[in-house]
Design an enzyme around this catalytic site. Sequence first.
Site, PDB file in Angstrom:
ATOM      1  NE  ARG A  28     -14.460  57.703  -6.754  1.00 53.43           N
ATOM      2  CZ  ARG A  28     -13.882  58.705  -7.416  1.00 53.43           C
ATOM      3  NH1 ARG A  28     -13.325  59.686  -6.766  1.00 53.43           N
ATOM      4  NH2 ARG A  28     -13.839  58.692  -8.716  1.00 53.43           N
ATOM      5  NE  ARG A  32      -6.037  60.761  -2.885  1.00 52.88           N
ATOM      6  CZ  ARG A  32      -5.191  61.604  -3.439  1.00 52.88           C
ATOM      7  NH1 ARG A  32      -5.248  62.882  -3.134  1.00 52.88           N
ATOM      8  NH2 ARG A  32      -4.293  61.166  -4.298  1.00 52.88           N
ATOM      9  NE  ARG A  41      -3.907  56.314  -3.732  1.00 49.37           N
ATOM     10  CZ  ARG A  41      -2.851  57.042  -4.083  1.00 49.37           C
ATOM     11  NH1 ARG A  41      -1.645  56.595  -3.854  1.00 49.37           N
ATOM     12  NH2 ARG A  41      -3.006  58.209  -4.674  1.00 49.37           N
ATOM     13  CG  ASP A  77     -11.094  54.680 -11.772  1.00 49.06           C
ATOM     14  OD1 ASP A  77     -11.334  55.346 -10.747  1.00 49.06           O
ATOM     15  OD2 ASP A  77     -11.187  55.153 -12.917  1.00 49.06           O
ATOM     16  CE1 TYR A 154     -11.951  61.473 -16.553  1.00 46.75           C
ATOM     17  CE2 TYR A 154     -13.941  60.157 -16.776  1.00 46.75           C
ATOM     18  CZ  TYR A 154     -13.165  61.043 -16.054  1.00 46.75           C
ATOM     19  OH  TYR A 154     -13.602  61.508 -14.844  1.00 46.75           O
TER      20      TYR A 154
HETATM   21  O1  1CP Z   1     -15.688  53.204  -3.066  1.00 45.90           O
HETATM   22  C1  1CP Z   1     -15.740  53.213  -4.269  1.00 45.90           C
HETATM   23  O2  1CP Z   1     -16.766  53.538  -4.879  1.00 45.90           O
HETATM   24  C2  1CP Z   1     -14.487  52.779  -4.971  1.00 45.90           C
HETATM   25  C3  1CP Z   1     -14.567  52.389  -6.356  1.00 45.90           C
HETATM   26  C4  1CP Z   1     -14.539  53.521  -7.376  1.00 45.90           C
HETATM   27  C5  1CP Z   1     -15.541  53.814  -8.305  1.00 45.90           C
HETATM   28  C6  1CP Z   1     -16.922  53.222  -8.352  1.00 45.90           C
HETATM   29  C7  1CP Z   1     -13.446  54.374  -7.661  1.00 45.90           C
HETATM   30  C8  1CP Z   1     -12.181  54.424  -6.930  1.00 45.90           C
HETATM   31  N1  1CP Z   1     -13.739  55.098  -8.782  1.00 45.90           N
HETATM   32  C9  1CP Z   1     -15.012  54.790  -9.180  1.00 45.90           C
HETATM   33  C10 1CP Z   1     -15.712  55.277 -10.380  1.00 45.90           C
HETATM   34  C11 1CP Z   1     -15.177  56.449 -11.094  1.00 45.90           C
HETATM   35  N2  1CP Z   1     -13.887  56.736 -11.441  1.00 45.90           N
HETATM   36  C12 1CP Z   1     -15.986  57.434 -11.672  1.00 45.90           C
HETATM   37  C13 1CP Z   1     -17.486  57.417 -11.612  1.00 45.90           C
HETATM   38  C14 1CP Z   1     -17.968  57.870 -10.291  1.00 45.90           C
HETATM   39  C15 1CP Z   1     -18.188  59.318 -10.165  1.00 45.90           C
HETATM   40  O3  1CP Z   1     -19.028  59.836 -10.931  1.00 45.90           O
HETATM   41  O4  1CP Z   1     -17.546  59.908  -9.301  1.00 45.90           O
HETATM   42  C16 1CP Z   1     -15.165  58.366 -12.327  1.00 45.90           C
HETATM   43  C17 1CP Z   1     -15.602  59.596 -13.074  1.00 45.90           C
HETATM   44  C18 1CP Z   1     -13.833  57.909 -12.184  1.00 45.90           C
HETATM   45  C19 1CP Z   1     -12.621  58.533 -12.762  1.00 45.90           C
HETATM   46  C20 1CP Z   1     -11.629  58.892 -11.727  1.00 45.90           C
HETATM   47  N3  1CP Z   1     -10.987  58.008 -10.928  1.00 45.90           N
HETATM   48  C21 1CP Z   1     -11.184  60.179 -11.370  1.00 45.90           C
HETATM   49  C22 1CP Z   1     -11.517  61.454 -12.090  1.00 45.90           C
HETATM   50  C23 1CP Z   1     -12.687  62.170 -11.579  1.00 45.90           C
HETATM   51  C24 1CP Z   1     -12.819  63.458 -12.396  1.00 45.90           C
HETATM   52  O5  1CP Z   1     -13.138  64.459 -11.761  1.00 45.90           O
HETATM   53  O6  1CP Z   1     -12.622  63.437 -13.614  1.00 45.90           O
HETATM   54  C25 1CP Z   1     -10.297  60.041 -10.298  1.00 45.90           C
HETATM   55  C26 1CP Z   1      -9.592  61.135  -9.542  1.00 45.90           C
HETATM   56  C27 1CP Z   1     -10.192  58.658 -10.023  1.00 45.90           C
HETATM   57  C28 1CP Z   1      -9.329  58.027  -9.017  1.00 45.90           C
HETATM   58  C29 1CP Z   1     -10.036  57.226  -7.989  1.00 45.90           C
HETATM   59  N4  1CP Z   1     -10.929  56.194  -8.268  1.00 45.90           N
HETATM   60  C30 1CP Z   1     -11.316  55.604  -7.070  1.00 45.90           C
HETATM   61  C31 1CP Z   1     -10.656  56.311  -6.010  1.00 45.90           C
HETATM   62  C32 1CP Z   1     -10.776  55.982  -4.557  1.00 45.90           C
HETATM   63  C33 1CP Z   1      -9.862  57.312  -6.610  1.00 45.90           C
HETATM   64  C34 1CP Z   1      -8.938  58.255  -5.876  1.00 45.90           C
HETATM   65  C35 1CP Z   1      -7.595  57.664  -5.933  1.00 45.90           C
HETATM   66  C36 1CP Z   1      -6.669  58.235  -4.933  1.00 45.90           C
HETATM   67  O7  1CP Z   1      -6.369  59.418  -5.051  1.00 45.90           O
HETATM   68  O8  1CP Z   1      -6.220  57.478  -4.070  1.00 45.90           O
END
Ligand code: 1CP
Length: 347
Positions: A28, A32, A41, A77, A154
Amino acid sequence: MKKAWDDSTMMRAARCQKTESVPVWLMRQAGRYMEEYRKIRERVSFLELCKTPELAAEVMITAVQRLGVDAGIIFSDILLILEPMGLELEFEPEGGPKIRNPIRKSSDVELLRELESIEPLEFVMNTVRYTREGLDDSLPLIGFAGAPFTLAAYAIEGNSSRNFRQVKAFMHVYPTEWQEMMTKFAVSTARYLNSQINAGVQLVQIFDSWIGCLSGEDYKKYVKPYSRMLIDLIVPGTPIIHFGPGNPVLLPDIRDAGGHVIGIDWRVSVNQAWEIIGANYAIQGNLDPAILLTNREIIRQSVQHLLRQVERRPGFIFNLGHGIMPQTPVENAIALVDAVHEFGVVR
Ligand code: 1CP
């Protein structure tokens, strides 16, 4: 033709070869916590951002340059693959994912479509191309996808979950449908990752983010065969990072499911993990992201402490044990990267 990234510290570490310094990137790393990201965003939703390859590439390239990390990861994602497989995906304004038609009954599994063509995810391939073009040639680019269990979690829960009761109940009550669903996820995800490799990524990471909720026995029976199926279907030659946090008891099975680099979290120490996994695997991890909420001094001490455990062992990639928290001050993330570059010099 050989590219500069082939000899980078990240690629060498992933192959368990010696490096002159320890590579670092952060899960990540674009997100944010970064002002540049929040600005973008304000104009576009998260899904729009993922589906606009020029912007997605810009977000990641900006983060890589701001932090000075040793690898980029595509901005995307793990949940995007669910849409062309037939699930209706949304992100709520506060950021949480929501699936409008989750899989709840055994007959719902028939509605889940195997990803036959990569066309609906072509925008991700364009993100790969644009990010690769914009990144320095010395920096490898990581592609990624969710592992079958985490995708199934999910798909069945329909949103983020704490106890995963529905997905666990489903796999026990409907073992045949579970097998069918997990096979669809494994095959589809392999196709998706192979396309990312074709489009230009140098490594791939498989996120099994929620696997830690399972017992060893359930992992072996209900998950491992499908994680292995996925990994076996990935075209050889690209290093695979297999990230399965949450429950160190699972590490030997996660290793056996496949991957060249095993991603760990802070619940296990690097030395313990190497003992369990074996020295011929590379390890990625494992600083607690909460440390980034402290201050520069504590961050530097924590980095030093972790790198002392690694000593000169080849095959270590510095990362967090989980994604950066949105509350993290950017200067703390930069201080972490700088500290790894300062203390991670291998003499
Ligand atoms: O910098 C980076 O790594 C950006 C790329 C990236 C990756 C590798 C994002 C962007 N998401 C992910 C993987 C991801 N997405 C995972 C695996 C990583 C981990 O274990 O944290 C998971 C579980 C998700 C699912 C997801 N996407 C969630 C839910 C998390 C949960 O608690 O269930 C959420 C909130 C997101 C949104 C997301 N994905 C990425 C970002 C920057 C965001 C936030 C979006 C925003 O609010 O602007």
